[in-house]
Scaffold this active site. Sequence first.
Site: not given
Length: 299
Positions: A146-147
């Site tokens: 994620d991210s």
Amino acid sequence: MLSLRSRLCRLTTKYVVAPKLNNISSIDKARKDMEKMARFSKLPPHTQVEKVTLNGIPAEWVYANTAREDRAILFLHGGGYNLCSPNTHREIGAHISKASGAKLLLIDYRLAPEHPFPAALEDALSAYRWLINQGLPGKSIAIAGDSAGGGLALSTAISIRDAGDPLPSSIACISPWTDLVFTGNSIKTNSEIDPLVDAPAGKVMAENYIGDNDPHNPGISPLYADLKGLPPLLIHVGTDELLLDDSKRVAKKAEDAGVNVTLKIYDKLWHVFHLNLKAMPEARAAVAEFAAFIKKHFE
């Protein structure tokens, strides 16, 4: 229209990094705050957590008791390459393991500014090769994140392809950070409405990670890589987030390169809303979809 629960989550889910983050002491505070928040995580029943060290990298297996031994997800946590740890992402990792039926490996990769690029990428590649050396074929491994971890998942897959190593079965990204040059229009339009992260904090973390390197380096910003030959790719992103254009542009570039791409854009949701599993049915549904994609490509 967002539910009341989602609106409350928007009000309460604030990124702990201040917009004027500019030195190691403030990063230290942000790290401590994230670790404190992680204490409120709740794992699904029958979740196992097993600490391991692989090629000198601290890591942990997180898995449901129903998870298959012959399938693994290498999950690379977000935090702008400056923050977070397996502690902060153990909860979402446990839910992904349960829904996908695979064991999930969280690595505590080295963080900037103490360890700028290529430290995180080196650790991710080392972890993937460790899995291969454990006897798992590439088709039994997925890379997810994620991210910043989503961007790192892409950079890792690109490096694996370029080195001629066995490719993973799929790549799954939540709000991936793919352009540390900050050329996406949503950096400007969504900085004030994304409740999790804003452009000033993001730029400080980017500078810490980039160090003396060129931010256009594909290992740093996979948007600028040749994406040809990558395995199936999933990207989840919200309309109200800073990195919306990072996701849309890299999805388009991958599709143009012949990659099997699934881009899911969630209306009126923000950066990595998936982490709000306890508060938001939208997050639980998105994590289930994320895990289903991974499971499908194992099969």
